[in-house]
Write a protein that holds these residues in place. Sequence first.
Motif, PDB file in Angstrom:
ATOM      1  N   ALA A 137      34.533  40.387  46.450  1.00  0.00           N
ATOM      2  CA  ALA A 137      35.982  40.624  46.460  1.00  0.00           C
ATOM      3  C   ALA A 137      36.753  39.367  46.053  1.00  0.00           C
ATOM      4  O   ALA A 137      37.753  39.447  45.324  1.00  0.00           O
ATOM      5  CB  ALA A 137      36.425  41.091  47.840  1.00  0.00           C
ATOM      6  N   GLN A 138      36.308  38.213  46.515  1.00  0.00           N
ATOM      7  CA  GLN A 138      37.002  36.975  46.173  1.00  0.00           C
ATOM      8  C   GLN A 138      36.878  36.682  44.672  1.00  0.00           C
ATOM      9  O   GLN A 138      37.833  36.217  44.043  1.00  0.00           O
ATOM     10  CB  GLN A 138      36.432  35.811  46.985  1.00  0.00           C
ATOM     11  N   LEU A 139      35.716  36.957  44.080  1.00  0.00           N
ATOM     12  CA  LEU A 139      35.553  36.748  42.640  1.00  0.00           C
ATOM     13  C   LEU A 139      36.400  37.738  41.839  1.00  0.00           C
ATOM     14  O   LEU A 139      36.970  37.377  40.798  1.00  0.00           O
ATOM     15  CB  LEU A 139      34.074  36.884  42.269  1.00  0.00           C
ATOM     16  N   ARG A 140      36.502  38.955  42.309  1.00  0.00           N
ATOM     17  CA  ARG A 140      37.384  39.913  41.630  1.00  0.00           C
ATOM     18  C   ARG A 140      38.833  39.432  41.666  1.00  0.00           C
ATOM     19  O   ARG A 140      39.583  39.600  40.698  1.00  0.00           O
ATOM     20  CB  ARG A 140      37.256  41.288  42.279  1.00  0.00           C
ATOM     21  N   VAL A 154      43.542  35.086  37.229  1.00  0.00           N
ATOM     22  CA  VAL A 154      43.505  34.559  35.865  1.00  0.00           C
ATOM     23  C   VAL A 154      44.389  35.417  34.964  1.00  0.00           C
ATOM     24  O   VAL A 154      45.189  34.900  34.163  1.00  0.00           O
ATOM     25  CB  VAL A 154      42.061  34.525  35.313  1.00  0.00           C
ATOM     26  N   GLY A 155      44.268  36.722  35.095  1.00  0.00           N
ATOM     27  CA  GLY A 155      45.094  37.612  34.293  1.00  0.00           C
ATOM     28  C   GLY A 155      46.575  37.368  34.525  1.00  0.00           C
ATOM     29  O   GLY A 155      47.371  37.351  33.581  1.00  0.00           O
ATOM     30  N   PHE A 156      46.951  37.152  35.784  1.00  0.00           N
ATOM     31  CA  PHE A 156      48.353  36.894  36.096  1.00  0.00           C
ATOM     32  C   PHE A 156      48.822  35.601  35.430  1.00  0.00           C
ATOM     33  O   PHE A 156      49.901  35.557  34.820  1.00  0.00           O
ATOM     34  CB  PHE A 156      48.566  36.804  37.606  1.00  0.00           C
ATOM     35  N   VAL A 157      48.040  34.536  35.548  1.00  0.00           N
ATOM     36  CA  VAL A 157      48.424  33.250  34.967  1.00  0.00           C
ATOM     37  C   VAL A 157      48.541  33.368  33.452  1.00  0.00           C
ATOM     38  O   VAL A 157      49.382  32.722  32.816  1.00  0.00           O
ATOM     39  CB  VAL A 157      47.418  32.144  35.361  1.00  0.00           C
ATOM     40  N   GLU A 158      47.714  34.245  32.859  1.00  0.00           N
ATOM     41  CA  GLU A 158      47.781  34.457  31.413  1.00  0.00           C
ATOM     42  C   GLU A 158      48.948  35.353  31.006  1.00  0.00           C
ATOM     43  O   GLU A 158      49.232  35.502  29.815  1.00  0.00           O
ATOM     44  CB  GLU A 158      46.470  35.093  30.929  1.00  0.00           C
ATOM     45  N   GLY A 159      49.630  35.950  31.986  1.00  0.00           N
ATOM     46  CA  GLY A 159      50.807  36.751  31.669  1.00  0.00           C
ATOM     47  C   GLY A 159      50.698  38.227  31.944  1.00  0.00           C
ATOM     48  O   GLY A 159      51.666  38.977  31.762  1.00  0.00           O
ATOM     49  N   ASP A 171      51.571  47.576  43.858  1.00  0.00           N
ATOM     50  CA  ASP A 171      50.421  48.097  44.600  1.00  0.00           C
ATOM     51  C   ASP A 171      49.095  47.724  43.932  1.00  0.00           C
ATOM     52  O   ASP A 171      48.128  47.366  44.617  1.00  0.00           O
ATOM     53  CB  ASP A 171      50.523  49.615  44.746  1.00  0.00           C
ATOM     54  N   ASP A 172      49.034  47.809  42.606  1.00  0.00           N
ATOM     55  CA  ASP A 172      47.790  47.442  41.908  1.00  0.00           C
ATOM     56  C   ASP A 172      47.494  45.955  42.093  1.00  0.00           C
ATOM     57  O   ASP A 172      46.334  45.558  42.256  1.00  0.00           O
ATOM     58  CB  ASP A 172      47.888  47.776  40.423  1.00  0.00           C
ATOM     59  N   ALA A 226      44.223  44.322  43.918  1.00  0.00           N
ATOM     60  CA  ALA A 226      43.362  43.415  43.160  1.00  0.00           C
ATOM     61  C   ALA A 226      43.216  42.061  43.847  1.00  0.00           C
ATOM     62  O   ALA A 226      42.137  41.467  43.840  1.00  0.00           O
ATOM     63  CB  ALA A 226      43.919  43.230  41.749  1.00  0.00           C
ATOM     64  N   LEU A 227      44.296  41.588  44.443  1.00  0.00           N
ATOM     65  CA  LEU A 227      44.271  40.254  45.045  1.00  0.00           C
ATOM     66  C   LEU A 227      43.912  40.272  46.527  1.00  0.00           C
ATOM     67  O   LEU A 227      43.193  39.389  47.003  1.00  0.00           O
ATOM     68  CB  LEU A 227      45.629  39.572  44.878  1.00  0.00           C
ATOM     69  N   TYR A 228      44.392  41.276  47.271  1.00  0.00           N
ATOM     70  CA  TYR A 228      44.299  41.238  48.729  1.00  0.00           C
ATOM     71  C   TYR A 228      43.498  42.377  49.339  1.00  0.00           C
ATOM     72  O   TYR A 228      43.426  42.498  50.561  1.00  0.00           O
ATOM     73  CB  TYR A 228      45.713  41.197  49.333  1.00  0.00           C
TER      74      TYR A 228
END
Length: 425
Positions: free
Chosen positions: A92-95, A101-106, A112-113, A117-119
């Motif tokens: 889960a932590q690796l996911r 990474v996707g967020f930082v890339e934009g 909710d998604d 994905a994060l929590y």
Amino acid sequence: MANDPVDEVTAGVVLNRVAESYVQLVLALGRHDPDYVDAYYGPEEWSRNAETEQISLNDIEKRAGTLLSQLAREPTPPSSDMLRLRYDYLTAQLRAVVARVGFVEGTRLSFDDESMALYDAVAPVTSRRDFERVLDELDDELPGRGDIQGRLAVFQSRFIVPTDRLEQVFAAAIDACRTQTAMHIDEENFTVEYVTDKPWSGYNWYQGNFRSVIQVNTDFPIYIDRALDLACHEGYPGHHVYNVLLEKHLTRDRGWVEFMVYPLFSPQSLIAEGSANYGIEVAFPGVRRIDFEREILFPLAGLDGSEAERYARVMRLLYRLDYAGNEAARGYLDGEMSRDDAVDWLTRFNLMTTERATQRVSFFDRYRSYVINYNLGQDLVRDYVERALDDNASDADRWNRFAELLSSPRLPSGLRVLDADGDRR
């Protein structure tokens, strides 16, 4: 781990290799995302390598994907609950690394998604009518007539801790939280600093070696209930104790290096924030909190304790409005509310001042769906602890169950029970 079982030693060796790579990926992502690494107390060489190598976001994502594929191919460990929890935790932590990474890339996901994905959790949708019913109860509880926001502001103004009494009030609250915790959980110490110009009210910076630095933001008035809230949440038995127990039981006793680093935007945060909030109830259940505040904190703050019970009732009602903040964040981040709409919602349904609501929206900008970790996290942790207790459970039983959670790599989805269809609820 869907293949044939292996012995614990073999499974542990595989997980150890993945864990080391995971820690180094988190540190590498922290070079691109300044808010990402909340705490790290591992080898200095790994930190230096992350700084000098400066792995690209694309490579971080690829390496995380490779580790996830490796975990998926590995055989199942034997009937060791802790090893299974560790496997699920690393997965889960690796996911979450990949998602961040996707967020930082934009890349932007729905509220909710993103939170899933994060929590590893999604907050329930709460209707406007649910909040309006609580506002009706508050209307009956608050003295005076007229606008409920104005009456609340007048009422709360009688419970502000004067600046020149703040340190002694916090010292007493911390000492009481430490005393309650030490009867059940071994812990070390922390220092407190007072800061300004932050988007949060309090923060724990874990240093490793069982030490923390706790910062309290004094930009806004600090009401008497916040003394115990912050002392418990940031210190005992909250963030400080959580980090101490992870370091002691998992990093030192088991050699699980993944707990040397704490990525803020990860499932670990829901457990951290939820347990820190629920820890207040564990340390001061029921009327014990009211009694302590009335008899100790109110006099230290120079406040009239005769209305401590009414103040507590009002605070309980305000807590029931807390999920309104989730709805503001959901609407704002999903583009269904403007900034002004979100501020208006928070002033109407969370009864914040315009200044405080504006600060809260700035929190949404920076931390986004992180907001679910406080209220949904608290509810999930409370349910996990208390459903294992019967009507005859003692304080010690509750503390033991709570400490077991804090000392394990359990995920938010693992806090839920399975319903008749096998789904978690």
